[in-house]
Design an enzyme around this catalytic site. Sequence first.
Site, PDB file in Angstrom:
ATOM      1  N   ASP A 164       0.582   7.151  -9.229  1.00  0.00           N
ATOM      2  CA  ASP A 164       1.864   8.102  -8.698  1.00  0.00           C
ATOM      3  C   ASP A 164       1.241   8.987  -7.764  1.00  0.00           C
ATOM      4  O   ASP A 164       0.384   9.928  -8.217  1.00  0.00           O
ATOM      5  CB  ASP A 164       2.494   8.761  -9.756  1.00  0.00           C
ATOM      6  CG  ASP A 164       3.555   7.452 -10.252  1.00  0.00           C
ATOM      7  OD1 ASP A 164       3.219   6.257 -10.121  1.00  0.00           O
ATOM      8  OD2 ASP A 164       4.914   7.809 -10.749  1.00  0.00           O
ATOM      9  N   HIS A 174       3.072   2.696   0.255  1.00  0.00           N
ATOM     10  CA  HIS A 174       3.812   3.469   1.046  1.00  0.00           C
ATOM     11  C   HIS A 174       3.119   3.964   2.363  1.00  0.00           C
ATOM     12  O   HIS A 174       2.009   3.494   2.360  1.00  0.00           O
ATOM     13  CB  HIS A 174       4.239   4.930   0.353  1.00  0.00           C
ATOM     14  CG  HIS A 174       2.897   5.577  -0.305  1.00  0.00           C
ATOM     15  ND1 HIS A 174       2.642   5.415  -1.251  1.00  0.00           N
ATOM     16  CD2 HIS A 174       2.426   6.921   0.471  1.00  0.00           C
ATOM     17  CE1 HIS A 174       1.444   6.284  -1.317  1.00  0.00           C
ATOM     18  NE2 HIS A 174       1.494   6.889  -0.237  1.00  0.00           N
ATOM     19  N   HIS A 217      -9.687   8.291  10.230  1.00  0.00           N
ATOM     20  CA  HIS A 217      -8.802   8.742   9.298  1.00  0.00           C
ATOM     21  C   HIS A 217      -9.873   8.713   8.141  1.00  0.00           C
ATOM     22  O   HIS A 217     -10.282   7.785   7.447  1.00  0.00           O
ATOM     23  CB  HIS A 217      -7.660   7.890   9.081  1.00  0.00           C
ATOM     24  CG  HIS A 217      -6.618   8.796   8.350  1.00  0.00           C
ATOM     25  ND1 HIS A 217      -5.692   9.684   8.618  1.00  0.00           N
ATOM     26  CD2 HIS A 217      -6.529   8.425   6.722  1.00  0.00           C
ATOM     27  CE1 HIS A 217      -5.143   9.995   7.712  1.00  0.00           C
ATOM     28  NE2 HIS A 217      -5.623   9.440   6.554  1.00  0.00           N
ATOM     29  N   HIS A 241      -0.704   2.698   2.431  1.00  0.00           N
ATOM     30  CA  HIS A 241      -1.688   2.254   1.527  1.00  0.00           C
ATOM     31  C   HIS A 241      -0.766   2.096   0.090  1.00  0.00           C
ATOM     32  O   HIS A 241       0.306   2.318   0.040  1.00  0.00           O
ATOM     33  CB  HIS A 241      -2.449   3.342   1.372  1.00  0.00           C
ATOM     34  CG  HIS A 241      -2.029   4.602   1.437  1.00  0.00           C
ATOM     35  ND1 HIS A 241      -1.522   5.435   2.601  1.00  0.00           N
ATOM     36  CD2 HIS A 241      -1.559   5.578   0.304  1.00  0.00           C
ATOM     37  CE1 HIS A 241      -1.055   6.682   2.175  1.00  0.00           C
ATOM     38  NE2 HIS A 241      -1.085   6.992   0.832  1.00  0.00           N
TER      39      HIS A 241
HETATM   40 FE   FE2 Z   1      -0.250   8.661   0.150  1.00  0.00          FE
END
Ligand code: FE2
Length: 385
Positions: free
Chosen positions: A306, A336, A263, A300
């Site tokens: 933000d 998140h 990834h 992560h």
């Molecule tokens: Fe993200």
Amino acid sequence: MPFYHKLGKIPHKRHIQFRKPNGDLYYEQLFGTVGFDGMSTNSYHEHRPTQVKAIRAQYSVAPKIAKENNIQSYRLRGFQVSPENDFLESRKIVLTNSDCHIALAAPKQSTTDYFYKNTDSDEMLFIHKGSGKLRTIYGNLDFKYGDYLIIPRGIIYKIDFDTEDNRLFIVESHRPIYTPKRYRNWFGQLLEHSPFCERDIRRPEELETYNEKGDFIIKVKKKDEIIEMVYATHPFDVVGYDGFNYPYALSIHDFEPITGRIHQPPPVHQTFETDAFVICSFVPRLYDYHPEAIPAPYNHSNIDSDEVLYYVDGDFMSRNDIEAGHISLHPAGIPHGPHPGAAERSIGKTETQELAVMVDTFKPLMVTEEAMKIADDNYYLSWLE
Ligand SMILES: [Fe+2]
């Protein structure tokens, strides 16, 4: 845009006599940014660009804040923003901080009776739906689905839409928007490992010159107010210009994805940068090809930025129940990650068709009243098993 461009007719040296066919002088204007240190353009006008006739209405368009200190993840249903006739009135700021405004817009009509100039911000207009022509003092750009239009601050423009069905994702940046520095050499040329190059960047090639007197309204945005100024001559009276400061277009479809065996981190998707946020493009691409790879992202914690994702098209592998036009806001300070089942679902997949634009801001975003009108208040619970 940091490479040289020239359009129309200009004299062979700067700051010398340049005359019209009747012998009168053209009026030169140096349009600079960041004092005299940033990119600039030198233009030649039929009339003095300083002929203000009247200053009319002045009114606030500052966003109204619903949540100033926010730690809740939100989903905003962007297509629920109602279409409106006027281009400026259609723009709804949904997220904001002291560096930028993030807005959604569904304008139905072209700007016909005024010109617009944002002196606060560089503007990035992402065209999700619609096509047309951006008309500016430095020439025109045709646009269509998937285009980023970058309009540096202060450039006077109008926008013509081909139909009434238009959807825009907009970032107004109080800091200049540049291409990522790591993709440029010391002369500014985009390097071989850049996901796009100069050939992908469309510059204005069509210059409209009007030698007209009358009443011309420019709606000037300054300090979150619109000030309606009446000028005595047509703002598009440039016969030629050269320099580095002009609007340009880049299609998200021309962004060449960088992929790997495992990834790849978000910076591989980076398309633009400022001092205060980055803009990234998530485009259709082959998935990670390590035999044990998990193509979905890991959880992560973007502790100090933000994350705003604007979903454009395709399937969004890491999210459940996300549709085109949705925005997800994952605020700084909490982790998140993929929704339950998304990581497992991604294993063995070889490619994705997702298309999305991401804005990561280094300062927290405030949620506006316009955002709350289209917000899914329960999104933050959507990771519960
Ligand atoms: Fe993200």
